[in-house]
Scaffold this active site. Sequence first.
Site, mmCIF file in Angstrom:
data_model
loop_
_atom_site.group_PDB
_atom_site.id
_atom_site.type_symbol
_atom_site.label_atom_id
_atom_site.label_comp_id
_atom_site.label_asym_id
_atom_site.label_seq_id
_atom_site.Cartn_x
_atom_site.Cartn_y
_atom_site.Cartn_z
ATOM 1 N N ALA A 251 32.792 28.829 13.747
ATOM 2 C CA ALA A 251 32.773 27.588 14.518
ATOM 3 C C ALA A 251 33.970 27.015 14.840
ATOM 4 O O ALA A 251 34.202 25.900 15.260
ATOM 5 C CB ALA A 251 32.158 26.471 13.509
ATOM 6 N N ALA A 252 35.088 27.828 14.523
ATOM 7 C CA ALA A 252 36.531 27.359 15.225
ATOM 8 C C ALA A 252 36.482 26.798 16.530
ATOM 9 O O ALA A 252 37.077 25.846 16.956
ATOM 10 C CB ALA A 252 37.361 28.535 14.851
ATOM 11 N N GLY A 253 35.996 27.904 17.452
ATOM 12 C CA GLY A 253 36.062 27.352 18.927
ATOM 13 C C GLY A 253 35.248 26.446 19.060
ATOM 14 O O GLY A 253 35.383 25.498 20.238
ATOM 15 N N ASP A 254 33.979 26.236 18.496
ATOM 16 C CA ASP A 254 33.052 25.200 18.764
ATOM 17 C C ASP A 254 33.723 23.966 18.192
ATOM 18 O O ASP A 254 33.743 22.773 19.073
ATOM 19 C CB ASP A 254 31.699 25.381 18.253
ATOM 20 C CG ASP A 254 31.179 26.421 18.372
ATOM 21 O OD1 ASP A 254 31.281 26.870 19.651
ATOM 22 O OD2 ASP A 254 30.274 27.201 17.622
#
Length: 306
Positions: A251-254
């Site tokens: 979920a880093a990119g999200d």
Amino acid sequence: MTTVTVIGSINLDRNIRVVRAPQAGETIHTKEIFSAAGGKGANQAVASQRSGAQTNFIGAIGDDEAGKSMFDLLKREKMNVNGIKIISNQTTGQAYIIVDDAGENRIMIHSGANMLFEPDYVQTQASLIEASDFVIAQFESPVDSTIKAFEIARQSGVKTILNPAPAMEHVPNELLAVTDLIIPNETETETLTGIKVTDLDSMQKSAQYFHNLGIKAVIITIGSKGAFYDVDHQGSGIVPAFKVKAVDTTAAGDTFIGALCSVLQKDFNNLPAAIKYGNRASSLTVQRFGAQPAIPFKQEIIDAKN
């Protein structure tokens, strides 16, 4: 207040922590197993909502216990969940995520209801899109439905943001033609453009490729190095990442995308500052386990001293 509509996926994540990922044919013991809310669309929506944007969601769940749980969790975030379709006799999307001690993840997805809402359904949610500042989409839900959402947005002066993930080799021209900002990572950029991202020159060439398709703004995320941006006729550059010890990159990119859009101006004039805010939010997420449980709130991001 910025209003964001996200069209995309909702998943129940089954997280498995291991020292290292197993090799083919190898059996290993796990360190921990836990479930958490996820899905690229839902993650981005939660990140947007927690950063202060009024967030709407368009997507689908099954009529199972996982769907009920995901619906309740998103509703608890105080986002608008009226655009979530409940599909009878279908399973809600699920992801199986292996995270090793280096913080790297391997993800397997069962799409379920995520792939079962049609453009006609998106049309019924047009009022949500038309009242937004931004519409965000990814590739974990039907592309035809995303095209419909972006077409409605374009007709209403709403800016569209495409996160082309998971990578898709042949993206319809109809979708790219109604995209205002595209946010791929290095691998997704190469898949879409045929240009291997190795340095600033290759990133600038990739950005020009997207500009030639009519896409005004480009952000290429480059992992621990940060993010490259290029706004047609407005400038380009690299915004460095914050240096932290990552324990889980899920979920880093999200988080980056959802947080960024919550502070972004519609003319993209503050794009570097918005990227810095997104980078800071993402740096907090990777220091925690899970997808949505790891996504920070606005005050945490403002107060962060990393």
